[in-house]
Design a protein around this motif. Structure first.
Motif, mmCIF file in Angstrom:
data_model
loop_
_atom_site.group_PDB
_atom_site.id
_atom_site.type_symbol
_atom_site.label_atom_id
_atom_site.label_comp_id
_atom_site.label_asym_id
_atom_site.label_seq_id
_atom_site.Cartn_x
_atom_site.Cartn_y
_atom_site.Cartn_z
ATOM 1 N N PRO A 159 0.807 -1.221 0.000
ATOM 2 C CA PRO A 159 0.000 0.000 0.000
ATOM 3 C C PRO A 159 0.843 1.276 0.000
ATOM 4 O O PRO A 159 0.514 2.235 -0.709
ATOM 5 C CB PRO A 159 -0.821 -0.125 1.292
ATOM 6 N N GLU A 160 1.937 1.284 0.772
ATOM 7 C CA GLU A 160 2.815 2.445 0.773
ATOM 8 C C GLU A 160 3.373 2.718 -0.619
ATOM 9 O O GLU A 160 3.463 3.872 -1.054
ATOM 10 C CB GLU A 160 3.975 2.229 1.753
ATOM 11 N N LEU A 161 3.723 1.657 -1.328
ATOM 12 C CA LEU A 161 4.288 1.802 -2.678
ATOM 13 C C LEU A 161 3.246 2.307 -3.670
ATOM 14 O O LEU A 161 3.479 3.265 -4.411
ATOM 15 C CB LEU A 161 4.844 0.456 -3.143
ATOM 16 N N LEU A 162 2.083 1.674 -3.683
ATOM 17 C CA LEU A 162 1.095 1.977 -4.718
ATOM 18 C C LEU A 162 0.324 3.265 -4.459
ATOM 19 O O LEU A 162 -0.169 3.894 -5.407
ATOM 20 C CB LEU A 162 0.113 0.810 -4.844
ATOM 21 N N LEU A 163 0.192 3.679 -3.203
ATOM 22 C CA LEU A 163 -0.614 4.856 -2.893
ATOM 23 C C LEU A 163 0.187 6.147 -2.872
ATOM 24 O O LEU A 163 -0.404 7.228 -2.829
ATOM 25 C CB LEU A 163 -1.319 4.680 -1.545
ATOM 26 N N ALA A 164 1.502 6.067 -2.915
ATOM 27 C CA ALA A 164 2.319 7.288 -2.884
ATOM 28 C C ALA A 164 1.969 8.196 -4.060
ATOM 29 O O ALA A 164 2.121 7.816 -5.222
ATOM 30 C CB ALA A 164 3.803 6.924 -2.916
ATOM 31 N N ARG A 168 -5.492 10.547 -3.169
ATOM 32 C CA ARG A 168 -6.837 11.064 -3.439
ATOM 33 C C ARG A 168 -7.657 10.141 -4.336
ATOM 34 O O ARG A 168 -8.835 9.875 -4.032
ATOM 35 C CB ARG A 168 -6.764 12.475 -4.035
ATOM 36 N N PRO A 169 -7.120 9.617 -5.438
ATOM 37 C CA PRO A 169 -7.923 8.687 -6.234
ATOM 38 C C PRO A 169 -8.358 7.450 -5.462
ATOM 39 O O PRO A 169 -9.469 6.939 -5.669
ATOM 40 C CB PRO A 169 -7.008 8.311 -7.400
ATOM 41 N N TYR A 170 -7.489 6.965 -4.583
ATOM 42 C CA TYR A 170 -7.858 5.795 -3.781
ATOM 43 C C TYR A 170 -9.034 6.127 -2.871
ATOM 44 O O TYR A 170 -10.012 5.370 -2.799
ATOM 45 C CB TYR A 170 -6.651 5.353 -2.954
ATOM 46 N N LEU A 171 -8.973 7.271 -2.199
ATOM 47 C CA LEU A 171 -10.059 7.667 -1.312
ATOM 48 C C LEU A 171 -11.330 7.962 -2.094
ATOM 49 O O LEU A 171 -12.435 7.611 -1.659
ATOM 50 C CB LEU A 171 -9.645 8.895 -0.498
ATOM 51 N N ALA A 201 -1.674 11.674 2.826
ATOM 52 C CA ALA A 201 -0.412 11.899 2.121
ATOM 53 C C ALA A 201 0.693 12.406 3.036
ATOM 54 O O ALA A 201 1.833 12.555 2.596
ATOM 55 C CB ALA A 201 -0.629 12.900 0.982
ATOM 56 N N GLY A 202 0.382 12.655 4.301
ATOM 57 C CA GLY A 202 1.392 13.143 5.230
ATOM 58 C C GLY A 202 2.473 12.101 5.482
ATOM 59 O O GLY A 202 2.265 10.898 5.269
#
Length: 292
Positions: A159-164, A168-171, A201-202
């Motif tokens: 998740p850390e890799l793909l969401l960096a 916003r699109p994920y949420l 994103a923090g």
């Protein structure tokens, strides 16, 4: 100052043993602790808090690892987080209080009530239940109608890799999906999505908030032990939404408490505090008013 919240609700940071929590305290009267869910922050209670504070003291923290609260290196199992929140309430001077937990907040509310029964006067689960009890394993199994995100969020590192850079699109997908998403679509608009996306994103936020999912195996063992040894004696209510989880977690709560009331809110998806705040506040008030 956040334009979406009144000045009185502006939070401050409280330094506790092992954690720093961002929290607001408003209103007067019996204390009500509001615990938000994932992937949100204390901002999720922005409509509930002003209504509730007319009759109660309302305590609204960012959970550890969320929002402006500290990112802990570990210890996101719900029993450990419950201990931090109990310390917060003691720090604020509240010996007894009511607890309302939405989503992951409800998962934390259970060990908070089970481990500190003298402190918790009543407990309300909102679109939430107790992992490890009842048929709760269905929630994490998409083949049985559960949500795929449980498995994804539990994975190490991915998740850390793909969401960096893609928070916003994920949420946006999670909030606006047809199943267990929003029914009242305007309740979380573009500006609100920006608030949650900035928080996720923090630095360290994805790692910290995914810790609540990665701790689920430990939570299950803890919850089963608590259920055997510490049945809930305080009034317990389960609130579901017609277009959310509904009362799918009710059996898990009934396993832990001898008497549970339940309510199904119509015209709401999973995010009841934002979609139907007035109805939720009414249910909270009714629950507290009916106490001996």
């Amino acid at each position: 100052m956040n334009a979406h919240l009144p000045a009185a609700a502006e939070p401050r940071r409280h330094r506790l043993p092992g954690a720093v929590l961002n929290c607001s305290v408003t209103g007067a009267g019996p204390a009500v602790l509001l615990l938000h869910g994932w992937p949100q922050t204390r901002y999720a209670w922005r409509f509930v808090q002003p209504l509730l504070e007319q009759h109660y003291t309302v305590v609204v923290p960012d959970l550890p690892g969320f929002g402006a609260s500290a990112r802990l290196p570990g210890g996101y199992d719900k029993k450990s987080v419950a201990a931090i929140l109990h310390a917060l309430m003691s720090h604020l001077g509240f010996a007894t209080f009511h607890v309302v937990g939405h989503d992951v907040g409800g998962q934390i509310a259970y060990p908070l009530a089970a481990c500190y029964p003298a402190s918790v006067s009543s407990l309300i689960f909102v679109e939430a239940g107790i992992p490890g009890l009842g048929h709760s394993e269905r929630a994490a199994n998409p083949l049985l109608g559960g949500s795929w995100h449980f498995g994804f969020n539990m994975l190490d590192d991915l998740p850390e890799l793909l969401l960096a850079g893609r928070e916003r699109p994920y949420l946006e997908y999670l909030f606006r999906r047809d199943t267990i998403g929003l029914f009242v679509t305007e309740a979380i608009g573009d500006a609100d999505l920006d608030v949650y996306a900035r928080a996720l994103a923090g630095p360290g936020a994805v790692r910290a908030t995914m810790g609540y999912y990665r701790s689920l195996p430990a939570d299950i063992e803890d919850n089963r032990a608590l259920c055997r040894n510490a049945p809930l004696a305080m009034p317990v209510t389960v609130v579901g939404a017609r277009y959310g989880i509904g009362l799918g977690w009710l059996d898990s709560v009934r396993e832990a408490a001898p008497a549970v009331s339940s309510h199904l809110i119509e015209d709401s998806g999973h995010y009841v505090p934002e979609e139907q705040p007035e109805q939720l506040v009414s249910l909270i008030g009714t629950t507290i008013a009916e106490l001996p």
